[in-house]
Design an enzyme around this catalytic site. Structure first.
Site, PDB file in Angstrom:
ATOM      1  N   ASP A 198       9.114   5.928   6.299  1.00  0.00           N
ATOM      2  CA  ASP A 198      10.370   5.478   6.909  1.00  0.00           C
ATOM      3  C   ASP A 198      11.457   6.471   6.531  1.00  0.00           C
ATOM      4  OD1 ASP A 198      12.216   3.904   8.270  1.00  0.00           O
ATOM      5  OD2 ASP A 198      12.487   2.482   6.617  1.00  0.00           O
ATOM      6  N   HIS A 199      12.517   6.488   7.320  1.00  0.00           N
ATOM      7  CA  HIS A 199      13.701   7.262   6.979  1.00  0.00           C
ATOM      8  C   HIS A 199      14.644   6.385   6.162  1.00  0.00           C
ATOM      9  CE1 HIS A 199      12.812   9.869  10.689  1.00  0.00           C
ATOM     10  NE2 HIS A 199      12.656  10.630   9.621  1.00  0.00           N
TER      11      HIS A 199
ATOM     12  N   TYR B  13      15.081   1.935   9.843  1.00  0.00           N
ATOM     13  CA  TYR B  13      14.182   1.153  10.697  1.00  0.00           C
ATOM     14  C   TYR B  13      13.238   2.025  11.526  1.00  0.00           C
ATOM     15  CZ  TYR B  13      18.394  -1.472   9.592  1.00  0.00           C
ATOM     16  OH  TYR B  13      19.486  -2.006   8.943  1.00  0.00           O
ATOM     17  N   HIS B  14      12.674   3.052  10.878  1.00  0.00           N
ATOM     18  CA  HIS B  14      11.748   3.959  11.543  1.00  0.00           C
ATOM     19  C   HIS B  14      10.363   3.879  10.916  1.00  0.00           C
ATOM     20  CE1 HIS B  14      15.410   6.671  12.807  1.00  0.00           C
ATOM     21  NE2 HIS B  14      15.349   5.527  13.471  1.00  0.00           N
ATOM     22  N   LEU B  15       9.876   2.691  10.644  1.00  0.00           N
ATOM     23  CA  LEU B  15       8.567   2.532  10.009  1.00  0.00           C
ATOM     24  C   LEU B  15       7.460   3.087  10.903  1.00  0.00           C
ATOM     25  CD1 LEU B  15      10.307   0.606   8.274  1.00  0.00           C
ATOM     26  CD2 LEU B  15       8.302  -0.863   8.086  1.00  0.00           C
TER      27      LEU B  15
END
Length: 534
Positions: free
Chosen positions: A292-293, A469-471
């Protein structure tokens, strides 16, 4: 048992595209299963509606991570879409592909056919871009891309970047990623243009597509000789079994896809045995490689008007709502648009940090709920290191599909990531110190780093960071079944007739927002499914 050619589990950014592409020639019967609701709310159409959906229990799974040791044991909030369109129906709409090196690294990890040159045609197939048909874009795809004007205070951010020697970039999805500018967003005539609206909605008219919402898949069904043959699913509380004549495709996302594989007996044998799940296939990589980021936020009070002034009072809110309702214009038709990809090593270096400049200030309530606007003008700068090296996991908590899995992104668990966070914080401090931003800033709305030394900057990051929210990556592609879940055709190692098509397939996270790469994967996967029929 009712049978279909293909069963697609999850109507998110990828699943909606698969449902459309697999049914468009009329030859295949497809079942699309979505655990969430139908997409009927006006907030799902309105670009700025994502603020209302941030904690919406009907349309959002509202997960939290496990306690993160490097973030003062914070359990990081992790929204996931629970609606037709998935997370692409509730996100902030920034449309970024990533940079060439991201995809070339996919190939280097044992995935021929996924280099940047390989995937560029699939990116172009997605989009209807304002630049039309060029070397980098297409004007005839299904997702409408727009690039609108930004609030005047964004000019101060652009000037600050220029003052540090960075260059403007008129197209982050063009020849290069680096620079500052205005983000592409996927909107059409002032409305969100997700894969749910652009792909699935027109496809719903087809007789060969069946869609069930509130349909929670409990497990994939297998046959010893044929592999995956169907699914067992709760549709509005009633258990059903559906058969797949060709393939089952999991598109439930980076959290639910590994969860479903594990519940179905495909995963690390020790984990499955601990929860008394019969082991169909020992696949130790399922749920691992989660990425994630991490996003660090700087909230500033402005000495001039920002978007807060456009919607601060009830009468202004009513005016904004009317402007949107009748003309699809105004504040509610906008989202985060300004930012860039800069190098913390200085101008000309490889972009390693993404910046967002939001001409709006707000507070996130400690007890949950939607973000609240501050009663004064402000702006926000966020930064995210582009390519974190930390790797986490998704693991089932029990054999009960209703129990949320353990999500552990392992933020800042490597020295490389801690140094990247320090460098990003130092870059934002340098931007805030420029004359351009100092002239529009009244004060910080929260404590700023106590100093420019590494310890002070890292302490600030740990206290003021969360997910962007970049899982992704939890069912990654790769040639080694001990380290990866899928081959380069997105087929599960050791299991027939079962594929994964969503952000969990990423071997490594891409530089920037991941919705566009996820949709690209779905376009390419649809072609693979139709070409390689079992």
């Amino acid at each position: 048992m009712q049978e279909f050619d293909f069963i697609v589990v999850g109507a998110g950014s990828a699943g909606c595209i698969l449902a459309d592409r697999l049914t468009e020639d009329g030859r295949h019967r497809v079942l699309l299963l979505e655990a969430g609701a139908a997409d009927r709310s006006m907030w799902l159409r309105m670009p700025l509606g994502f603020a209302k959906l941030y904690q919406h229990p009907r349309y959002n799974w509202r997960y939290h991570t496990t306690a993160q040791p490097e973030l003062a044991d914070q359990r990081v909030y992790t929204p996931r879409g629970k609606v037709l369109g998935g997370s692409g129906a509730i996100n902030a709409l920034v449309y970024v592909r990533g940079q060439r090196a991201d995809f070339d690294d996919w190939v280097a990890q044992g995935n021929p056919g996924w280099s940047y040159d390989d995937v560029l045609p699939w990116f172009k197939r997605l989009e209807s871009h304002p630049l039309g048909d060029t070397d980098w874009h297409s004007g005839s795809g299904k997702i409408r891309i727009t690039r609108d004007a930004v609030h005047p205070i964004c000019d101060a951010f652009f000037a600050a970047c220029a003052a540090l020697g960075h260059c403007a970039n008129a197209d982050f999805n063009g020849a290069q990623l680096g620079g500052y500018g205005v983000y592409d967003v996927n909107t059409r005539n002032g409305r969100r243009d997700s894969s749910g609206t652009a792909y699935l909605r027109p496809a719903l008219r087809r007789a060969n597509l069946v869609v069930h919402t509130q349909a929670l898949v409990e497990r994939v069904l297998f046959d010893a000789q044929r592999g995956a043959v169907g699914v067992e699913v709760l549709v509005r509380g009633q258990r059903h079994r559906f058969g797949a004549r060709r393939e089952v495709v999991l598109s439930a996302g980076a959290v639910a896809t590994p969860q479903l594989l594990q519940l179905s007996g495909v995963g690390d044998a020790a984990l499955l045995q601990r929860h008394q799940i019969p082991v169909l296939q020992h696949a130790p990589a399922v749920g691992r490689n989660l990425q994630d980021h991490l996003c660090t936020s700087f909230f500033l009070r402005a000495n001039r008007s920002t978007m807060n002034d456009q919607i601060r009072h009830p009468w202004q809110q009513a005016r904004a709502l009317l402007a949107y309702w009748f003309r699809r214009r105004g504040l509610l038709a906008t989202t985060v648009k300004a930012g860039g990809f800069l190098s913390t090593a200085g101008p000309g270096g490889l972009p390693d940090v993404q910046l967002y400049f939001n001409p709006l200030s707000y507070q996130l309530p400690d007890n949950g709920g939607a973000p609240r606007l501050t009663p004064y003008s402000g702006y926000t700068i966020f930064f995210s290191p582009c390519r974190p090296s930390s790797r986490g996991s998704v693991q089932i908590s029990s054999a009960n599909v209703h129990e949320a899995p353990r999500i552990d992104p392992a933020y800042l668990s490597t020295g490389q990531d801690r140094q990247a966070a320090i460098a990003g914080a130092r870059l934002v401090r340098s931007l805030l110190a420029t004359r351009a931003l100092a002239q529009v800033t009244a004060a910080a709305m929260q404590p700023v780093p106590a100093g420019d030394d590494d310890a002070s900057l890292l302490q600030f990051v740990r206290a003021h960071s969360g997910s962007v929210y970049h899982l992704c990556g939890s069912c990654a592609m790769g040639s080694d079944a001990r380290l990866a879940v899928l081959n380069n055709q997105l087929q599960v190692h050791g299991v027939s007739r079962l594929r994964v098509v969503d952000a969990s397939v990423f071997p490594n996270i891409t530089s920037g927002n991941i919705n566009a790469p996820t949709m690209m994967v779905a376009e390419k996967a649809a072609a693979l499914l139709l070409l390689h029929r079992p």
